[in-house]
Design an enzyme around this catalytic site. Structure first.
Site, PDB file in Angstrom:
ATOM      1  N   ASP A  56     118.170  83.388  -0.270  1.00  0.00           N
ATOM      2  CA  ASP A  56     117.654  84.482   0.381  1.00  0.00           C
ATOM      3  C   ASP A  56     117.818  85.818  -0.552  1.00  0.00           C
ATOM      4  O   ASP A  56     118.948  86.046  -1.175  1.00  0.00           O
ATOM      5  CB  ASP A  56     118.632  84.728   1.734  1.00  0.00           C
ATOM      6  CG  ASP A  56     117.903  85.791   2.521  1.00  0.00           C
ATOM      7  OD1 ASP A  56     117.617  86.826   2.156  1.00  0.00           O
ATOM      8  OD2 ASP A  56     117.682  85.336   3.973  1.00  0.00           O
ATOM      9  N   SER A 106     113.674  89.209   6.495  1.00  0.00           N
ATOM     10  CA  SER A 106     114.078  87.626   6.400  1.00  0.00           C
ATOM     11  C   SER A 106     113.169  87.014   7.607  1.00  0.00           C
ATOM     12  O   SER A 106     113.273  85.836   7.551  1.00  0.00           O
ATOM     13  CB  SER A 106     115.446  87.531   6.186  1.00  0.00           C
ATOM     14  OG  SER A 106     115.790  87.656   5.090  1.00  0.00           O
ATOM     15  N   HIS A 376     112.053  86.751  -0.363  1.00  0.00           N
ATOM     16  CA  HIS A 376     111.751  88.069  -0.873  1.00  0.00           C
ATOM     17  C   HIS A 376     112.521  88.293  -2.018  1.00  0.00           C
ATOM     18  O   HIS A 376     113.322  87.625  -2.626  1.00  0.00           O
ATOM     19  CB  HIS A 376     111.924  89.196   0.406  1.00  0.00           C
ATOM     20  CG  HIS A 376     113.386  89.087   0.859  1.00  0.00           C
ATOM     21  ND1 HIS A 376     114.331  89.690   0.093  1.00  0.00           N
ATOM     22  CD2 HIS A 376     113.794  88.624   2.010  1.00  0.00           C
ATOM     23  CE1 HIS A 376     115.588  89.630   0.776  1.00  0.00           C
ATOM     24  NE2 HIS A 376     115.217  89.050   2.089  1.00  0.00           N
TER      25      HIS A 376
END
Length: 494
Positions: A56, A106, A376
């Site tokens: 993440d 997210s 991302h």
């Protein structure tokens, strides 16, 4: 000799290797890499198993800095080191923007790579027809999009989720929930947003009782508080958050028992190490009330590492002759960046790479597709011009004002250093850059550093790994996996 042998590794502060000054060194290195590429055989048989590793917020600068960080911890200069997944034969780039925003969160990104559909910011498992927080719109079944976890379950495969965040957090929840707001992790969250939890079910409820959630064979991470009532305490004395009085951990165990399934609930590392994979078909492991702790700050007696969780998950899931799909999230990379605490983000990246190594050792490249990607980026950058071997957490050089600047810094965030009373730039000379709590400099002040909008890398190995080469939208990842396995809507697209 291998180009990463000790002979060719620079020590911090050392002079450049004599071998590296010779053209023959670089010619030999390139020849070896080209030979490997030319001899690579495509694997075009269906993937029995797939493991999707998600760092993440693991931007490309994060991977680069983590590579140097780990290489220096091992005594080298770091620049020539490679994280385990960087050696995978195929790599691509994905575009991460959401339907509503230039820079994704997210939830929207999770819906893209797990459900194959881009959507609006803050929305999970729903199409772009639903705006963040729109409970009514989310009730329309036509807006629901299904994840690869569901497609795998429908095909008779085993499925699992491993995360270092709460199991009800945005990334894992995208795999099993249909909810208009990622913040609705328990019913109290729904009420706080002035919605009816009886109408719009919270994420934890969907994890335990939803069509996809209840069929997950493995669920591991943090987040006990969202499954426990507010008047109950967990094994570590922390209160739950639920208003409905329901203990969803107990309900999970009861539901599995009623179906005659062998299930186990664990809350600490010793219990996890004691799980017998041969006699366990369903495992729920919740190791913290909220998110799990950073690897560098965790209590090793109570919290397992992401590698340990991954290993146990594979042991349980691999019993299924029809194969499995496992989602593994290194979620605290993102949290470290949000706090401008770069060392924590880099260490969590190294930990994710180790989990990839463990998974690779436990499976076969012939039948297991392994992917490593991000949802991302972040705004951390790596500035010049430090010499080779310069400590990655240290100072790069001095600016025109004769004050130092760090190699790593953020575009924004809580690491902002106020100018002195005389208007001069803050002097970082005497800061303890090696402290895990150190907040690296930010250009402008924010309570939390933001995500970045750059493309992220996708590293692939195993059956059909070559179809992940190129440049594509983030939602392509899910469809390409489905094609490789032979499930879901993409199974007959070619």
């Amino acid at each position: 000799m291998h180009p990463r042998s000790s002979r060719h590794q620079l020590r911090p502060g050392s002079k450049q290797s004599l071998d590296e000054k010779e053209p023959a060194f670089w010619h030999h290195l390139a020849k070896s890499q080209l030979k490997n590429a030319l001899n690579r055989e495509l694997i075009e048989t269906p993937a029995k198993n797939t493991i999707l590793f998600l760092g993440d917020g693991m931007s490309i600068p994060t991977i680069t800095a983590a590579r140097i960080y780990q290489g220096q911890r091992k005594g080298g200069s770091g620049e020539g080191y490679s994280l385990f997944f960087e050696k995978f034969p195929y790599i691509g780039l994905s575009k991460t923007y959401s339907v509503s925003d230039q820079v994704t969160d997210s939830a929207a990104s999770g819906t893209a790579y797990l459900c194959g559909v881009k959507t609006n910011q803050g929305v999970l498992g729903l199409s772009g027809a639903v705006s963040n927080g729109d409970c009514k719109a989310s009730l329309n079944a036509s807006t629901h999009v299904h994840s690869i976890l569901k497609w795998a379950q429908d095909a008779g495969m085993s499925t699992g989720i491993v995360t270092t965040t709460r199991v009800t957090h945005a990334s894992p929840a995208a795999g099993y929930a249909h909810v208009a707001s990622r913040d609705w992790e328990n019913d109290a969250d729904v009420v706080a947003d002035k919605q009816d939890p009886h109408v719009c079910k919270d994420i934890a409820h969907q994890l335990v009782h939803g069509e996809t959630g209840r069929r997950l064979n493995v669920i591991m991470g943090g987040g006990r508080r969202n499954l426990l009532p507010k008047d109950a305490r967990d094994a570590e004395g922390r209160r739950g958050r639920r208003l409905d009085g329901r203990n969803l951990i107990a309900e999970w165990l009861k539901e599995k028992s009623h179906r005659g399934q062998r299930s186990v609930y664990v809350w600490n590392r010793d219990q996890l190490k004691g799980v017998d994979a041969k006699t366990t078909d369903y495992l729920l492991g919740l190791f913290e009330s909220s998110h799990m702790r950073y690897h560098l700050e965790a209590n090793p007696t109570t919290e397992p590492t992401i590698s340990e969780m991954t290993s146990v998950a594979i042991s349980i899931l691999s019993k299924n002759p029809r194969g499995f799909f496992l989602f593994v999230e290194g979620g605290l990379i993102d949290h470290g960046h949000h706090g401008s605490r770069a060392q924590l983000a880099l260490d969590e990246t190294v930990e994710l790479a180790e989990a990839v190594r463990v998974a690779t050792a436990a499976t076969s490249e012939k039948d297991t597709l392994i992917l490593v990607t991000a949802d991302h980026s972040h705004t951390m950058s790596m500035a010049g011009y430090a010499r080779r071997g310069g400590p990655i957490l240290g100072i790069a050089g001095h600016a025109k004002d004769k004050l130092p600047y760090s190699i790593l810094s953020y575009s924004n965030g809580p690491g902002y250093k106020k100018p002195t009373s005389h208007g001069k730039r803050y002097d970082i000379t005497h800061d303890n850059h090696g402290s895990t709590s150190y907040r690296f400099p930010s250009t402008w002040p924010m309570s939390a550093e933001t995500h970045g909008g750059d493309d992220v890398s996708v590293h692939a190995k195993g059956p059909w790994a070559h179809i992940f080469s190129g440049h594509y939208e983030l939602n392509y990842v899910m469809h390409a996996i489905c094609y490789a396995i032979g499930i879901g809507p993409a199974s007959n697209w070619a």
